[in-house]
Design an enzyme around this catalytic site. Structure first.
Site, short mmCIF file in Angstrom:
data_model
loop_
_atom_site.label_atom_id
_atom_site.label_comp_id
_atom_site.label_asym_id
_atom_site.label_seq_id
_atom_site.Cartn_x
_atom_site.Cartn_y
_atom_site.Cartn_z
N ASP A 173 0.81 -1.21 0.00
CA ASP A 173 0.00 0.00 0.00
C ASP A 173 0.85 1.26 0.00
OD1 ASP A 173 -2.27 -1.49 -0.02
OD2 ASP A 173 -2.69 -1.31 2.12
N GLU A 178 2.19 6.59 -2.47
CA GLU A 178 3.13 7.54 -3.06
C GLU A 178 2.67 7.96 -4.45
OE1 GLU A 178 7.20 6.45 -3.04
OE2 GLU A 178 7.25 5.88 -0.92
N SER A 204 4.13 -5.89 2.22
CA SER A 204 3.78 -6.33 3.57
C SER A 204 2.31 -6.11 3.86
CB SER A 204 4.65 -5.57 4.58
OG SER A 204 6.01 -5.77 4.33
#
Length: 464
Positions: A173, A178, A204
């Site tokens: 995510d 970004e 992750s």
């Protein structure tokens, strides 16, 4: 080659009859090298049949004609011709279909974070995803990020004409966040908002693609991207009022225990990968501090439901840091609205943009079950109180989706939220897995924007 294989192709019956009708006056070589069959010059992918296989094929074709199967079919054999055709007849047909697909090219920019997860995102993309996207007509320019914030720089400076069909993020995510912030910081915001974002989960935390599109693995993500389609999603902004700094998000913002865990987990990113959140959570649970906040929120009343559909006719500056957003009323405080204030100790404060299904959960429970990714509202969850026992009860109940039934949990749909830490409470605020640091006692304001983003792909339940 087996003449038993079923091949469906748009070949007219007259062409089939002409190809397989037997004429004793013609030489035997005519049937193997006929101009009608286009086999005079062997091409790539074409195979000349041996004489025995040719005789067998001709005999079976004669039987088909005798059964009047070919003569009764219409010109579209793809839907009506259910008998067998020789394999060599389908070679040119398959090649033509492949050439037709190549004409529909989708140009995208692929931003790959090589440090996502266990640093396996590069292998995941090149071995499991790239070939599927190429066969689906994607023309990809792959760029690997070299430092934190690199994806934001790429999204804010890329020439949109080189990737008119979207940006595909390979990672967690964080890289998606970004890219969103990079697009919303562009001068040509009108075009940037129309650019869809694709996600290949390899990090992750992949809550966004799992919650909104129902995708947990890279192979499923590649399939969803190949099928096409778009999914609208609301965009929210978290603003540090004193400094005038604004950060955008798609999933959730949070303060308290979860923000502390996020900060501590960064120390174990390289060693533990996705399991760093578990270790950081245990360590922070054992040394649990007290969190005190002042929270003001503006409830979403049915009669005052704001219109948050994207409007692209006008464009002007509405944020203090000069970032442009589309026309519409920015969700700022109004003198006529009835704000609700909560003060005291809170184990956690979560502001969710969708129902937030973390892939790491035991039963993959929902954080905000009533939230929708495009409903024009935010979902606020306040976990009142302090202490390890209460925190333990909350997380156990959360694993079974019972956390909203607890008496110390408050759940409300809101338009806007303001959060101020009190005393020595940690002043950081998490947004989509990224921690925003602030000095002193900052005031955070979380609001929906009058724009919507677009994700590449659709949830399987919404596909027809």
């Amino acid at each position: 080659m087996s003449s038993r294989s079923l091949v469906r192709s748009p070949v007219s019956c007259s062409a089939v009859n002409e190809c397989f009708s037997y004429n004793s006056r013609r030489p035997r070589s005519y049937y193997q090298y006929s101009n009608t069959m286009k086999l005079q010059t062997p091409q790539a992918g074409q195979v000349l049949l041996p004489r025995k296989l040719w005789k067998s094929t001709r005999l079976q074709t004669t039987l088909l004609i005798q059964r009047r199967t070919v003569s009764n079919c219409c010109s579209d054999l793809s839907t009506t011709y259910t008998e067998q055709l020789p394999s060599y007849l389908a070679l040119n047909v398959l090649q033509d279909q492949s050439n037709a697909k190549q004409n529909n090219i989708r140009k995208v920019l692929v931003i790959l974070n090589p440090n996502s997860g266990f640093r396996s995102s590069r292998e995941v993309f090149y071995k499991k995803v790239q070939s599927t996207l190429k066969l689906s007509g994607f023309a990809m320019e792959v760029v690997e990020t070299a430092y934190a914030g690199h994806a934001k720089v790429l999204a804010s400076t890329v020439d949109l004409s080189t990737c008119p069909d979207g940006i595909i993020c390979v990672g967690g995510d964080g890289v998606v966040n970004e890219v969103v912030n990079g697009l919303l910081g562009r001068d040509d915001l009108r075009e940037a908002l129309q650019l869809p974002i694709g996600i290949v989960p390899a990090g992750s935390d992949n809550s966004l693609v799992w919650s909104v599109l129902g995708i947990r693995d890279p192979v499923s993500a590649a399939t969803a991207l190949a099928k096409g389609g778009f999914t609208p999603i609301d965009v929210f902004a978290v603003k540090w009022i004193q400094a005038g700094v604004t950060h955008f998000g798609l999933t959730a913002s949070y303060c308290g225990f979860v923000a502390d865990v996020l900060q501590l987990s960064e120390k174990f990113r390289l060693q533990l990968g996705p399991f760093r959140y578990v270790i950081a959570g245990i360590l922070k649970f054992l040394s649990l501090p007290q969190y005190k906040f002042e929270v003001d929120y503006l409830p979403l009343s049915p009669e005052k439901n704001p219109n948050l559909e994207p409007q692209i006719e006008k464009c002007h500056d509405q944020l203090s840091d000069g970032i442009k957003v589309k026309s519409g009323t920015y969700m700022d405080s109004s003198t006529g609205d009835n704000w609700v204030t909560r003060k005291g100790e809170f184990l956690g404060i979560l502001v969710c943009n969708h129902f937030c299904r973390p892939a790491q959960g035991l039963f993959s429970p929902l954080v905000a079950p009533k939230a929708q990714h495009d409903d024009g509202s935010l979902d606020l969850i306040l976990v009142h109180g302090s202490g390890r026992l209460r925190l333990f009860c909350f997380f156990v109940a959360y694993q079974f989706c019972w956390h909203l039934l607890l008496p110390f949990v408050e759940y409300v749909k809101v338009k806007q939220v303001k959060i101020r830490p009190v005393g020595s409470t940690h002043s950081g605020c998490g947004v989509d897995g990224e921690l925003l640091q602030a000095e002193g006692q900052p005031e955070w304001q979380c609001s929906l924007l009058p724009v919507q983003g677009r994700l590449l792909g659709r949830h399987p339940r919404t596909q027809k």
